[in-house]
Design an enzyme around this catalytic site. Structure first.
Site, PDB file in Angstrom:
ATOM      1  N   CYS A 130       0.838  -1.195   0.000  1.00 62.47           N
ATOM      2  CA  CYS A 130       0.000   0.000   0.000  1.00 62.47           C
ATOM      3  C   CYS A 130       0.876   1.251   0.000  1.00 62.47           C
ATOM      4  CB  CYS A 130      -0.891  -0.046   1.242  1.00 62.47           C
ATOM      5  SG  CYS A 130      -1.666   1.513   1.672  1.00 62.47           S
ATOM      6  N   GLU A 131       0.590   2.181  -0.892  1.00 63.19           N
ATOM      7  CA  GLU A 131       1.407   3.387  -0.967  1.00 63.19           C
ATOM      8  C   GLU A 131       1.132   4.354   0.190  1.00 63.19           C
ATOM      9  OE1 GLU A 131      -1.013   6.430  -3.882  1.00 63.19           O
ATOM     10  OE2 GLU A 131       0.308   4.980  -4.828  1.00 63.19           O
ATOM     11  N   HIS A 132       0.057   4.115   0.919  1.00 62.75           N
ATOM     12  CA  HIS A 132      -0.270   5.002   2.040  1.00 62.75           C
ATOM     13  C   HIS A 132       0.416   4.602   3.340  1.00 62.75           C
ATOM     14  CE1 HIS A 132      -4.150   5.534  -0.463  1.00 62.75           C
ATOM     15  NE2 HIS A 132      -3.307   6.500  -0.740  1.00 62.75           N
ATOM     16  N   HIS A 133       0.559   3.281   3.568  1.00 63.31           N
ATOM     17  CA  HIS A 133       1.137   2.815   4.833  1.00 63.31           C
ATOM     18  C   HIS A 133       2.331   1.880   4.636  1.00 63.31           C
ATOM     19  CE1 HIS A 133      -3.209   3.664   5.572  1.00 63.31           C
ATOM     20  NE2 HIS A 133      -2.698   4.321   6.600  1.00 63.31           N
ATOM     21  N   GLN A 144      -4.874  -0.388  -5.081  1.00 64.12           N
ATOM     22  CA  GLN A 144      -5.438  -1.471  -5.892  1.00 64.12           C
ATOM     23  C   GLN A 144      -6.106  -0.933  -7.142  1.00 64.12           C
ATOM     24  OE1 GLN A 144      -7.574  -4.482  -3.702  1.00 64.12           O
ATOM     25  NE2 GLN A 144      -8.814  -5.049  -5.464  1.00 64.12           N
ATOM     26  N   HIS A 147      -6.038  -6.131   2.214  1.00 62.13           N
ATOM     27  CA  HIS A 147      -5.111  -5.050   2.526  1.00 62.13           C
ATOM     28  C   HIS A 147      -4.734  -5.104   3.999  1.00 62.13           C
ATOM     29  CE1 HIS A 147      -5.776  -2.571  -1.247  1.00 62.13           C
ATOM     30  NE2 HIS A 147      -6.640  -3.565  -1.354  1.00 62.13           N
ATOM     31  N   CYS A 191      -3.304  -2.922   5.640  1.00 57.87           N
ATOM     32  CA  CYS A 191      -3.541  -1.646   6.308  1.00 57.87           C
ATOM     33  C   CYS A 191      -4.926  -1.623   6.955  1.00 57.87           C
ATOM     34  CB  CYS A 191      -3.381  -0.472   5.340  1.00 57.87           C
ATOM     35  SG  CYS A 191      -4.477  -0.517   3.911  1.00 57.87           S
TER      36      CYS A 191
END
Length: 205
Positions: A94-97, A135, A163, A165
């Site tokens: 995940c690019e956020h976490h 995704q 995910h 996250c």
């Protein structure tokens, strides 16, 4: 001379990627931030291991889908029906976490005189999976790469993934699955082809 070269802070490549040494130091900073001691015995080699694993986990940045998809075949004995590769496993982040996304991809296309080697489709999934992702973006990227390289009558991509996250942090809902789809060409304009794609995925389990 060797000592000078070893101590000179050069970048890994022309893209501005930090050196292995800088990556390892960043891991030590994170270990300290988490409350650990990077100098304790069990963690002494961790920075090097993490940097090495990141090279593998994010190797998709060093690969181009168009290179993988560049070779196609025209001798297909007139075959023009759907080609589907289903249940392609992948691991992404995940690019956020920066925590794992674990899932499988289903990829289909309708040939327009040319076909791909089946392994190429799986490799394209890996190329985009081994990057920081959402995704939704990954689903669209796979479809676009095949559409642009092969120029088929249509492309259909579905991704099912869990995910971490959501499972390991935040709402902590283990086992929930996210589904995303992208359709181009005939798959986008003809609902019957979308339905056939879904039936082929679900009907043969």
């Amino acid at each position: 001379m060797d000592a000078i070269v070893k101590n000179f802070p050069v970048l890994d490549d022309a893209s501005g990627r930090p050196t292995q040494k800088e990556a390892e130091e960043a891991v030590r900073v994170l270990l300290r931030w988490a409350g650990e001691d990077p100098q304790r015995e069990g963690l002494l080699d961790t920075p090097a291991r993490v940097a090495k694993s990141y090279r593998e986990l994010f190797s998709g940045y060093d690969l181009a889908a168009e290179d993988v998809l560049g070779r196609t075949f025209e001798e297909v004995a007139g075959y023009d029906d759907m080609v589907l590769v289903k249940d392609i496993p992948f691991y992404s982040h995940c690019e956020h976490h920066m925590v794992p996304i674990i899932g499988k991809a289903h990829v289909a296309y309708l040939p327009n005189g040319r076909v791909l080697g089946l392994s190429k489709i799986a490799r394209v999934v890996d190329i985009y999976g081994r990057r920081l992702q959402t995704q939704e973006s990954m689903t669209a990227q796979i479809a676009r790469a095949i559409d642009e390289s092969l120029a088929p009558r249509g492309v259909a991509v579905m991704i099912e993934a869990e995910h971490m996250c959501m499972a390991m942090r935040g709402v902590q809902k283990q086992g929930s699955t996210t589904l995303t789809t992208t359709f181009t060409g005939t798959f986008q304009t003809e609902p019957a082809e979308q339905a056939r794609f879904m039936t082929m995925i679900r009907g043969f389990k």
